[in-house]
Write a protein that holds these residues in place. Structure first.
Motif, PDB file in Angstrom:
ATOM      1  N   THR A  95      81.819  42.288  21.853  1.00 16.23           N
ATOM      2  CA  THR A  95      82.993  41.413  21.793  1.00 16.23           C
ATOM      3  C   THR A  95      82.605  39.958  21.561  1.00 16.23           C
ATOM      4  N   ASP A  96      81.576  39.480  22.266  1.00 13.53           N
ATOM      5  CA  ASP A  96      81.181  38.074  22.113  1.00 13.53           C
ATOM      6  C   ASP A  96      79.668  37.865  22.122  1.00 13.53           C
ATOM      7  N   GLY A  97      78.916  38.938  22.225  1.00 15.13           N
ATOM      8  CA  GLY A  97      77.461  38.835  22.261  1.00 15.13           C
ATOM      9  C   GLY A  97      76.893  38.629  23.648  1.00 15.13           C
ATOM     10  N   LYS A  98      77.734  38.200  24.596  1.00 15.54           N
ATOM     11  CA  LYS A  98      77.281  37.972  25.969  1.00 15.54           C
ATOM     12  C   LYS A  98      77.883  38.966  26.950  1.00 15.54           C
ATOM     13  N   ALA A  99      78.884  39.711  26.534  1.00 18.22           N
ATOM     14  CA  ALA A  99      79.607  40.653  27.402  1.00 18.22           C
ATOM     15  C   ALA A  99      80.262  39.931  28.568  1.00 18.22           C
ATOM     16  N   PHE A 100      81.011  38.901  28.239  1.00 21.24           N
ATOM     17  CA  PHE A 100      81.702  38.109  29.248  1.00 21.24           C
ATOM     18  C   PHE A 100      83.104  38.665  29.453  1.00 21.24           C
ATOM     19  N   ASP A 101      83.397  39.083  30.681  1.00 24.69           N
ATOM     20  CA  ASP A 101      84.724  39.587  31.031  1.00 24.69           C
ATOM     21  C   ASP A 101      85.610  38.387  31.350  1.00 24.69           C
ATOM     22  N   ARG A 102      86.514  38.065  30.437  1.00 25.00           N
ATOM     23  CA  ARG A 102      87.343  36.871  30.596  1.00 25.00           C
ATOM     24  C   ARG A 102      88.355  36.997  31.725  1.00 25.00           C
ATOM     25  N   VAL A 103      88.793  38.197  32.022  1.00 28.89           N
ATOM     26  CA  VAL A 103      89.753  38.388  33.111  1.00 28.89           C
ATOM     27  C   VAL A 103      89.086  38.112  34.457  1.00 28.89           C
ATOM     28  N   ARG A 104      87.895  38.636  34.648  1.00 25.19           N
ATOM     29  CA  ARG A 104      87.181  38.460  35.909  1.00 25.19           C
ATOM     30  C   ARG A 104      86.277  37.234  35.890  1.00 25.19           C
ATOM     31  N   ARG A 105      86.200  36.569  34.760  1.00 20.10           N
ATOM     32  CA  ARG A 105      85.430  35.334  34.571  1.00 20.10           C
ATOM     33  C   ARG A 105      83.971  35.489  34.986  1.00 20.10           C
ATOM     34  N   THR A 106      83.363  36.559  34.457  1.00 25.22           N
ATOM     35  CA  THR A 106      81.957  36.811  34.760  1.00 25.22           C
ATOM     36  C   THR A 106      81.331  37.653  33.658  1.00 25.22           C
ATOM     37  N   GLU A 107      80.034  37.543  33.541  1.00 25.42           N
ATOM     38  CA  GLU A 107      79.281  38.352  32.592  1.00 25.42           C
ATOM     39  C   GLU A 107      78.969  39.687  33.258  1.00 25.42           C
ATOM     40  N   ILE A 108      79.180  40.779  32.552  1.00 32.19           N
ATOM     41  CA  ILE A 108      78.980  42.086  33.165  1.00 32.19           C
ATOM     42  C   ILE A 108      77.504  42.322  33.462  1.00 32.19           C
ATOM     43  N   GLY A 109      77.234  43.203  34.429  1.00 34.74           N
ATOM     44  CA  GLY A 109      75.863  43.424  34.886  1.00 34.74           C
ATOM     45  C   GLY A 109      75.043  44.332  33.995  1.00 34.74           C
ATOM     46  N   LYS A 110      75.618  45.391  33.502  1.00 37.02           N
ATOM     47  CA  LYS A 110      74.889  46.345  32.663  1.00 37.02           C
ATOM     48  C   LYS A 110      75.539  46.342  31.292  1.00 37.02           C
ATOM     49  N   LYS A 111      74.792  45.933  30.285  1.00 36.85           N
ATOM     50  CA  LYS A 111      75.367  45.729  28.947  1.00 36.85           C
ATOM     51  C   LYS A 111      75.054  46.847  27.969  1.00 36.85           C
ATOM     52  N   TYR A 112      73.897  47.426  28.062  1.00 31.77           N
ATOM     53  CA  TYR A 112      73.465  48.416  27.072  1.00 31.77           C
ATOM     54  C   TYR A 112      73.266  49.774  27.736  1.00 31.77           C
ATOM     55  N   PHE A 113      74.076  50.714  27.347  1.00 31.67           N
ATOM     56  CA  PHE A 113      73.938  52.083  27.821  1.00 31.67           C
ATOM     57  C   PHE A 113      74.611  53.011  26.818  1.00 31.67           C
ATOM     58  N   LYS A 114      74.238  54.276  26.871  1.00 31.34           N
ATOM     59  CA  LYS A 114      74.807  55.287  25.989  1.00 31.34           C
ATOM     60  C   LYS A 114      75.690  56.214  26.808  1.00 31.34           C
ATOM     61  N   LEU A 115      76.696  56.749  26.158  1.00 34.25           N
ATOM     62  CA  LEU A 115      77.536  57.754  26.796  1.00 34.25           C
ATOM     63  C   LEU A 115      77.009  59.126  26.411  1.00 34.25           C
TER      64      LEU A 115
END
Length: 122
Positions: A49-69
């Motif tokens: 979404t923005d290259g940083k994985a920043f959650d705008r609703v919670r105003r924080t960068e998420i902890g785990k960015k890269y994973f596979k389903l």
């Protein structure tokens, strides 16, 4: 969701998802939270979404960015990532379509159809 799941499945413990009494999704989130299905479905490919994985609703960068389903496949995501749809992947050991025919004689003969019987498709 965690509290509801814990009411049905006793091995799900709400404290395992909390850090200092709060649900966290940033780098301070518990390992249980970061590996939960809800977290993974919510934040799958979120770094795009923005290259940083920043959650705008919670105003924080998420902890785990890269994973596979492994069990789910993304089918649809809206423009602003508000709605996301996934489908369950087929198990690897299941054959799609018709079952394999065995090479025995019994498989080559067909059983006679019975009159008056209906199959329930469900």
């Amino acid at each position: 969701m965690v509290r509801i799941g814990g009411g049905v499945f006793p091995h799900i413990k709400e404290p395992d998802y909390l850090r200092d009494g709060q649900y966290r999704i940033d780098s301070q989130a518990t390992p249980t939270m970061l590996n939960s299905l809800m977290y993974k479905l919510s934040y799958y490919r979120f770094v795009e979404t923005d290259g940083k994985a920043f959650d705008r609703v919670r105003r924080t960068e998420i902890g785990k960015k890269y994973f596979k389903l492994t069990h789910f496949e993304e089918v649809f995501t809206t423009h602003h990532w508000m709605v996301r749809l996934y489908k369950l992947k087929p198990p690897k050991n299941r054959i799609r379509g018709k079952a394999k025919k065995s090479k025995s004689k019994a498989s080559s003969t067909t059983a006679p159809k019975r009159k008056g019987t209906r199959r329930n498709p469900f």
